[in-house]
Design an enzyme around this catalytic site. Structure first.
Site, PDB file in Angstrom:
ATOM      1  N   ASP A 118       1.415  -2.153   6.886  1.00  0.00           N
ATOM      2  CA  ASP A 118       0.845  -1.899   5.568  1.00  0.00           C
ATOM      3  C   ASP A 118       0.269  -3.173   4.956  1.00  0.00           C
ATOM      4  OD1 ASP A 118       1.750   0.642   6.001  1.00  0.00           O
ATOM      5  OD2 ASP A 118       3.463   0.503   4.642  1.00  0.00           O
ATOM      6  N   GLY A 119       0.930  -4.315   5.204  1.00  0.00           N
ATOM      7  CA  GLY A 119       0.440  -5.574   4.662  1.00  0.00           C
ATOM      8  C   GLY A 119      -0.934  -5.947   5.191  1.00  0.00           C
TER       9      GLY A 119
END
Length: 379
Positions: A118-119
């Site tokens: 997600d980062g």
């Protein structure tokens, strides 16, 4: 370039008096290319061998098989392992490189592919502070709530998206502006504030959330919360999370917020450890202007961060202004917006996972269980 299509036959009609209105079906958003994409940005999770192997396979395939122009960040190409890969060195000269903060990718890239967690997707979003091309995210990270694609079949998956007609989810972002004390921008509507104004300390588009907290101070965070220029409340606690619907399943849900589907046009406001039992998270309409001010009487300053980056101090009298940005993140779905989201809730957060209740024995009637007559009160 791409277009978002909504089929008229998939619109649900809602009548309000004599005026007809329509509510779009979330599943009707489709990715249509005006012309086949020619340039692609590949964003890779740093310091990850699995992502590096996938990166080499993907880039070689895009250049050799798909004949696409590939953009990659300079720091990725400087990885020592890539320098010893003879096959990769043969195509390295065909790769276009860029540096974050120096090169503007706007209007240079048709398509974005993320390899990581997600980062990595949040980082890709930060590279485009205006319009962003469609992004396809492969799950090579820890959680993968926002990355619905598996890399095993990347050739088929990418080919299908390039051909068009894949499902698309437009994820809202937040426009965030930090204004200096007593500056004109503190009273100017945030939608009219430009990043070039000298009174603006920070101007950012945020994918998940803006967090205002007490930072290293031992005191409670004390800020005033305004919505649409009206003072709503004074916050005393560890801080505030102002998030998109997408960000509702990140830091906000850990602080007690409801999980909001990314298609819902909303801004979620969540207190962090409030010093009040009645301070609950709230959801306001997208487009509402939110202002968080550090009042002069506050015991200490506060700190603000944007998607977990660029943390900076908010001094007394300074404020951060927030509203829905006009530039969303067009996220390509593996299946469709609803199924992808609920699959992520189940697989990543184990939402509502528990042992099922045992079936009732056929020899015992439900009446005998619920009747007081069947209970031996003498014991």
């Amino acid at each position: 370039m791409f277009l978002k299509k909504q089929k008229s036959e998939s619109l649900m009609k809602m009548r309000t008096g004599a005026r007809g209105e329509t509510i779009p079906d979330p599943g009707s958003q489709k990715l249509l290319w005006n012309k086949p994409p020619l340039t692609v940005l590949v964003v890779k999770k740093i310091s990850d061998e699995e992502a590096l192997s996938a990166f080499k396979q993907l880039v070689c395939w895009l250049i050799e098989e798909k004949k696409m122009v590939v953009f990659v960040e300079v720091s990725v190409l400087q990885d020592g392992i890539l320098a010893t890969d003879s096959k990769f060195q043969q195509i390295k000269s065909k790769i276009n490189s860029f540096k974050e903060g120096e090169d503007d990718l706007t209007n240079k890239v048709d398509f974005v592919i993320c390899l990581g967690g997600d980062g990595t997707l949040l980082y890709a979003s930060s590279l485009f502070q205006t319009s962003m091309p469609p992004v396809m995210a492969f799950n090579l990270g820890s959680l993968g709530f926002l990355t619905p694609f598996n890399f095993e079949n990347f050739r088929d998956e990418v080919s299908f998206v390039i051909q068009g007609n894949a499902s698309l989810l437009l994820r809202y972002r937040l426009k965030c502006v930090v204004c200096k004390k007593d500056s004109l921008c503190s009273v100017t509507p945030v939608k009219h504030i430009d990043r070039s104004q000298s009174q603006v300390k920070t101007h950012a588009l945020v994918f998940n959330d803006v967090v205002v907290d007490r930072g290293p101070a031992a005191f409670l965070c004390n800020v005033d919360l305004y919505i649409e220029k009206k003072l709503v409340t004074s916050v005393q606690g560890d801080g505030l999370i102002i998030s998109t619907a997408t960000g509702s399943t990140a830091y906000a849900v850990s602080a007690g917020a409801s999980m909001v589907h990314p298609n819902v046009p909303a801004i979620v406001i969540t207190p962090i450890c409030p010093h009040s039992l009645s301070f609950r998270p709230i959801v306001v309409p997208a487009g509402a202007e939110i202002k968080v001010v550090v009042p002069p009487e506050a015991r200490n300053s506060c700190w603000v961060s944007f998607d977990g980056r660029n943390k900076q101090e908010l001094l007394h009298g300074e404020c951060v202004k927030i509203t829905t940005a006009q530039y969303p993140v067009p996220s390509v779905c593996a299946k469709d917006p609803m199924e992808d989201w609920f699959n992520s809730l189940a697989e990543c957060l184990h939402w509502n996972v528990r042992r099922p209740q045992k079936a009732m024995s056929s020899t015992v009637s439900s009446a005998s269980i619920t009747s007081l007559d069947s209970v031996d009160l003498s014991s």
